[in-house]
Design an enzyme around this catalytic site. Structure first.
Site, PDB file in Angstrom:
ATOM      1  CE  LYS A   1      -2.316   2.713   3.303  1.00 45.07           C
ATOM      2  NZ  LYS A   1      -2.860   2.984   4.914  1.00 45.07           N
ATOM      3  CG  ASN A   2       2.800   2.333   3.304  1.00 40.81           C
ATOM      4  OD1 ASN A   2       1.574   2.977   3.631  1.00 40.81           O
ATOM      5  ND2 ASN A   2       3.281   1.961   4.710  1.00 40.81           N
TER       6      ASN A   2
ATOM      7  NE  ARG B   1       0.156  12.773   6.630  1.00 45.56           N
ATOM      8  CZ  ARG B   1       0.298  13.910   6.999  1.00 45.56           C
ATOM      9  NH1 ARG B   1      -0.346  14.503   7.640  1.00 45.56           N
ATOM     10  NH2 ARG B   1       1.547  14.277   7.268  1.00 45.56           N
TER      11      ARG B   1
ATOM     12  CB  CYS C   1      -4.877   5.992  11.088  1.00 47.93           C
ATOM     13  SG  CYS C   1      -5.368   4.585  10.382  1.00 47.93           S
TER      14      CYS C   1
ATOM     15  NE  ARG D   1       0.219  10.162  10.057  1.00 52.41           N
ATOM     16  CZ  ARG D   1      -0.206   9.432   9.346  1.00 52.41           C
ATOM     17  NH1 ARG D   1      -1.537   9.125   9.591  1.00 52.41           N
ATOM     18  NH2 ARG D   1       0.468   8.388   8.569  1.00 52.41           N
ATOM     19  N   PRO D   2       1.893  16.748  10.823  1.00 48.77           N
ATOM     20  CG  PRO D   2       3.694  18.112  11.756  1.00 48.77           C
ATOM     21  CD  PRO D   2       3.022  16.605  11.627  1.00 48.77           C
TER      22      PRO D   2
ATOM     23  CG  ASP E   1       6.229  21.143   9.404  1.00 46.07           C
ATOM     24  OD1 ASP E   1       5.568  20.010   9.571  1.00 46.07           O
ATOM     25  OD2 ASP E   1       7.429  21.383   9.812  1.00 46.07           O
TER      26      ASP E   1
ATOM     27  CG  ASP F   1       2.740   1.315   9.454  1.00 46.59           C
ATOM     28  OD1 ASP F   1       2.186   2.227  10.308  1.00 46.59           O
ATOM     29  OD2 ASP F   1       2.938   1.477   8.418  1.00 46.59           O
TER      30      ASP F   1
ATOM     31  NE  ARG G   1      -7.245   4.581   5.732  1.00 50.38           N
ATOM     32  CZ  ARG G   1      -6.466   4.894   6.466  1.00 50.38           C
ATOM     33  NH1 ARG G   1      -6.137   4.376   7.692  1.00 50.38           N
ATOM     34  NH2 ARG G   1      -5.319   5.410   5.795  1.00 50.38           N
TER      35      ARG G   1
END
Length: 417
Positions: free
Chosen positions: A22-23, A92, A116, A121-122, A124, A308, A400
């Protein structure tokens, strides 16, 4: 609200093959927007986030077709830089569309992404890096608008921490920027290297993938290609953890052990027998012999223990013969599953980023709720080891990141409805 029912106490036997990661798949789908011509991604799993990404791609003007297990994408037509809030808020990974749409349209508006509930979880680092490459950033409420009417230019940029998402965003942007970009302090995760390999197949010039310093020669034409994403190392670790929880013998095939070596090393210290091949791992455990506790784990960036896998390790340690603790350096709310563990009879306490596990628990069935993707998977694994029946509510989180985690476990001998 989806509920699955697990009756524990069965050992596992057989072979399981993780699907594509998935990632990797999610950033590859976004990166396809940078290519002229058709991109074919092989063996794309039918995950909820993949379906959301397909809807997002279509919403901005790309053509996406499912052909069996493959996904065929083409973005040769003009694209729209407005990302719908309903899609951005669903995952995300919508942040991966910032750079491709900025490069293709000159302007992109992104409502802040969801996913999630793991704590702050910025974005920036994404925005700071894109600013260094020449984008103008405007923050307005819960959305960010970026403009680069004259295109992006290469820069030397240091990430304040090795964020996987920011590294992927800036690597995609650098492929379109004029000149050379150097990214320092980059994430080294295998999924970053996988996206770099895909972009290189499309014509990009990326050096240093898998190391903290990436050098990208930008503004090279990117053409469509066919590509098979890497296997899902977190799914592989999940099946390995399931075996550790209940015992038996399971082979995790078609996924190199190097992708989850830190997790396998942990299981070996717990007392699981592990036999590694080039692209498979066989795990064996006598369910009558208690697992060894006494661990102090720290989840961090690659090649450390993966964040994870931290809840999965917690599920393994609930019944171990000594106390253990796990600290997550990346996410403040990684252990929301602790309440579910406690409901099943475990003695554990969540203290911010740290989870203390007493061990020696006699787990029993209970009604619990999946707080997030990996926490839900951890509760499912704990239920496999519990006496009696567990009802796992809000199990839709699992879709997900796993195509059919309950189904794969049933094929190995688990009893799940």
């Amino acid at each position: 609200m989806q509920t699955i029912i697990i009756t524990g106490g069965r050992t596992l036997q057989g072979t399981v093959c993780p699907e594509s990661a998935k990632n990797s798949v999610l950033p590859l789908m976004a990166a396809a927007l940078l290519c002229r011509g058709r991109v074919t991604l092989h063996s794309v799993p039918r995950l909820a986030d993949v379906e959301t990404s397909i809807a997002l791609l279509r919403a901005v003007g790309a053509d996406v077709q499912r052909r069996g297990a493959d996904l065929v994408l083409c973005a040769d037509t003009p694209l729209c830089g407005q990302i719908p809030a309903r899609l951005s808020g669903a995952m995300r990974s919508s942040v991966f569309y910032l750079a491709p749409l900025l490069c293709r349209t000159g302007t992109v508006r992104l409502p802040l992404p969801g996913g999630c509930r793991l704590g702050p979880r910025p974005v920036d680092i994404h925005l700071a890096g894109l600013t260094a490459l020449g984008a103008a950033v405007e923050l307005e409420g819960d959305a960010a608008t970026l403009r680069a009417a004259d295109g992006l230019r290469g820069a030397d940029f240091t990430l304040r921490l090795p964020s996987v998402g920011a590294t992927l965003t800036l690597m995609m942007a650098a492929c379109c920027a004029v000149g050379t970009t150097v990214l320092r302090g980059a994430a080294c995760e295998p999924e970053v290297a996988d996206t770099a390999r895909f972009l290189t197949c499309c014509g990009a010039d990326i050096q240093g993938a898998g190391t903290p310093t990436l050098v990208i020669q930008g503004a090279r034409p990117l053409m469509g290609t066919a590509y098979t994403p890497m296997p899902d190392r977190i799914a592989a670790a999940t099946y390995a953890a399931a075996l550790a929880c209940v015992g038996g013998e399971v082979t995790v095939a078609h996924c190199s052990p190097r992708y989850y070596a830190a997790f396998l090393a942990f299981l070996r210290k717990c007392g699981v027998e592990i036999f590694c091949g080039d692209h498979s791992v066989t795990l064996r455990r006598d369910a009558a012999v208690p697992l060894h506790g006494g661990h102090s784990l720290c989840a961090n960036a690659w090649p450390a223990f993966a964040t994870d896998t931290a809840p999965l390790a917690a599920a393994v340690l609930l019944q171990a013969d000594a106390p253990s603790e796990i600290y997550d350096a990346l996410f403040a709310r990684r252990f929301a599953c602790a309440a579910g563990f406690a409901a099943m009879g475990a003695v554990c306490s969540e203290q911010g980023r740290r989870l203390q596990i007493q061990g020696i628990a006699r787990l029993h069935g209970a009604e619990v709720e999946a707080p997030d993707l990996r926490g839900g998977a951890a509760l499912l694994l704990a239920a496999l080891a519990a006496e009696g029946t567990t009802l796992l509510h809000d199990a839709g989180h699992l879709a997900r990141g796993y195509t059919d985690l309950p189904g794969h476990l049933v094929a190995l001998g688990a009893y799940i409805r």
